[in-house]
Design a protein around this motif. Sequence first.
Motif, PDB file in Angstrom:
ATOM      1  N   TYR A  48      33.876  44.886  43.839  1.00 42.13           N
ATOM      2  CA  TYR A  48      33.732  46.323  44.019  1.00 42.13           C
ATOM      3  C   TYR A  48      32.502  46.501  44.908  1.00 42.13           C
ATOM      4  O   TYR A  48      31.384  46.182  44.500  1.00 42.13           O
TER       5      TYR A  48
ATOM      6  N   ASP B 277      32.699  38.197  35.623  1.00 43.13           N
ATOM      7  CA  ASP B 277      34.120  38.551  35.721  1.00 43.13           C
ATOM      8  C   ASP B 277      34.448  39.342  36.978  1.00 43.13           C
ATOM      9  O   ASP B 277      35.609  39.423  37.376  1.00 43.13           O
ATOM     10  N   PHE B 278      33.469  39.948  37.584  1.00 42.85           N
ATOM     11  CA  PHE B 278      33.667  40.694  38.826  1.00 42.85           C
ATOM     12  C   PHE B 278      32.321  40.864  39.516  1.00 42.85           C
ATOM     13  O   PHE B 278      31.274  40.629  38.915  1.00 42.85           O
TER      14      PHE B 278
ATOM     15  N   ARG C  81      41.285  41.479  47.303  1.00 47.18           N
ATOM     16  CA  ARG C  81      40.832  41.974  46.000  1.00 47.18           C
ATOM     17  C   ARG C  81      39.441  42.617  46.094  1.00 47.18           C
ATOM     18  O   ARG C  81      38.560  42.353  45.291  1.00 47.18           O
TER      19      ARG C  81
ATOM     20  N   PRO D 117      37.336  39.628  41.380  1.00 46.39           N
ATOM     21  CA  PRO D 117      37.430  40.876  42.140  1.00 46.39           C
ATOM     22  C   PRO D 117      36.058  41.383  42.568  1.00 46.39           C
ATOM     23  O   PRO D 117      35.046  41.106  41.928  1.00 46.39           O
TER      24      PRO D 117
ATOM     25  N   ALA E 264      36.757  52.451  36.980  1.00 42.81           N
ATOM     26  CA  ALA E 264      37.851  51.571  37.411  1.00 42.81           C
ATOM     27  C   ALA E 264      38.054  50.422  36.437  1.00 42.81           C
ATOM     28  O   ALA E 264      39.194  50.060  36.103  1.00 42.81           O
ATOM     29  N   ARG E 265      36.975  49.845  35.941  1.00 42.99           N
ATOM     30  CA  ARG E 265      37.069  48.704  35.037  1.00 42.99           C
ATOM     31  C   ARG E 265      37.600  49.100  33.666  1.00 42.99           C
ATOM     32  O   ARG E 265      38.245  48.302  32.990  1.00 42.99           O
ATOM     33  N   LYS E 266      37.330  50.317  33.234  1.00 44.50           N
ATOM     34  CA  LYS E 266      37.805  50.776  31.929  1.00 44.50           C
ATOM     35  C   LYS E 266      39.324  50.775  31.837  1.00 44.50           C
ATOM     36  O   LYS E 266      39.899  50.680  30.744  1.00 44.50           O
ATOM     37  N   GLN E 267      39.984  50.894  32.970  1.00 43.57           N
ATOM     38  CA  GLN E 267      41.444  50.989  32.978  1.00 43.57           C
ATOM     39  C   GLN E 267      42.130  49.634  32.818  1.00 43.57           C
ATOM     40  O   GLN E 267      43.340  49.573  32.619  1.00 43.57           O
ATOM     41  N   LEU E 268      41.362  48.554  32.912  1.00 41.50           N
ATOM     42  CA  LEU E 268      41.960  47.222  32.886  1.00 41.50           C
ATOM     43  C   LEU E 268      42.259  46.778  31.455  1.00 41.50           C
ATOM     44  O   LEU E 268      41.487  47.066  30.534  1.00 41.50           O
ATOM     45  N   PRO E 269      43.357  46.055  31.240  1.00 39.60           N
ATOM     46  CA  PRO E 269      43.731  45.619  29.889  1.00 39.60           C
ATOM     47  C   PRO E 269      42.664  44.769  29.204  1.00 39.60           C
ATOM     48  O   PRO E 269      42.459  44.856  28.003  1.00 39.60           O
TER      49      PRO E 269
END
Length: 262
Positions: free
Chosen positions: A131, A83-84, A148, A129, A177-182
């Motif tokens: 990182y 996914d990233f 991205r 995306p 950062a990933r925890k904040q994603l829906p």
Amino acid sequence: MQRRHFAAAVAAATAGLATAGTATAAAHHPGSVPGGDGALLRTMLAALSDELDDRHTARALVPHLADIGFDWHPETAPLEKLDFIVAYDFGNRAPAGGGDPSKVLYEPGPVNEELAGTVARVRAKRDVPVYAQWEIARFLDSKYGMDRVVSIEPVIAPDGTITYLSTDGVAAQVVEARKQLPGGIGTAGVIGFRDHVKRCVLTTRDRGMTAYAPRGFAMPGTYDPESGQPWTRRRDLYLVTDMMAQWTMLQKKLITAAYPNG
């Protein structure tokens, strides 16, 4: 040699190994173990049992010795499962313009340029995306114009002193950062130097992320003799450094498992 699950190889070679040892090895990843059908593991068990005069302790240690000393491949997954991307740096170069290196950023260096190229190749096949530690992110921007991309930067104090992030420090930033994603954290595809990438995957997982190296992609493996980090200039020096880090990670896990209440 066909790759097999590391725990299965250990079980076949050293039936009855201590539970703690096999469980930890199994949790890491599948991997190739030299020596055919467990010949190396049998030899290690016999030699260490004699050396320690303690077969029980040898049984507990052999899986860790084999995993950390003889297996340098991370678990991989196909691109469609990712996914990233998380890209970890390796080495650097002294500041081109000189100055106080504690307050002047090091140059990214050629190895991180190669790592950026690996990210670009993966991204061309799987548009997700990225990182990337800043040394890699600089090339993703300047050389590839990649969108991205979240650059994981060093920490700069008010007085200008620079603190460079460790592998674990980068993973900590990414998971936050990933925890904040829906949609939640998702599954990471980990890019790292050939001798570093296994620990990169393990560190990413230790931070609570599902992580694999992208299957079918070779990682850069040429050392930079001019790196600003002496331990990343030569393979023999780096492997000792990486093994030391893996042992430290394992030590913490084993102590916590043995004494969860302290």
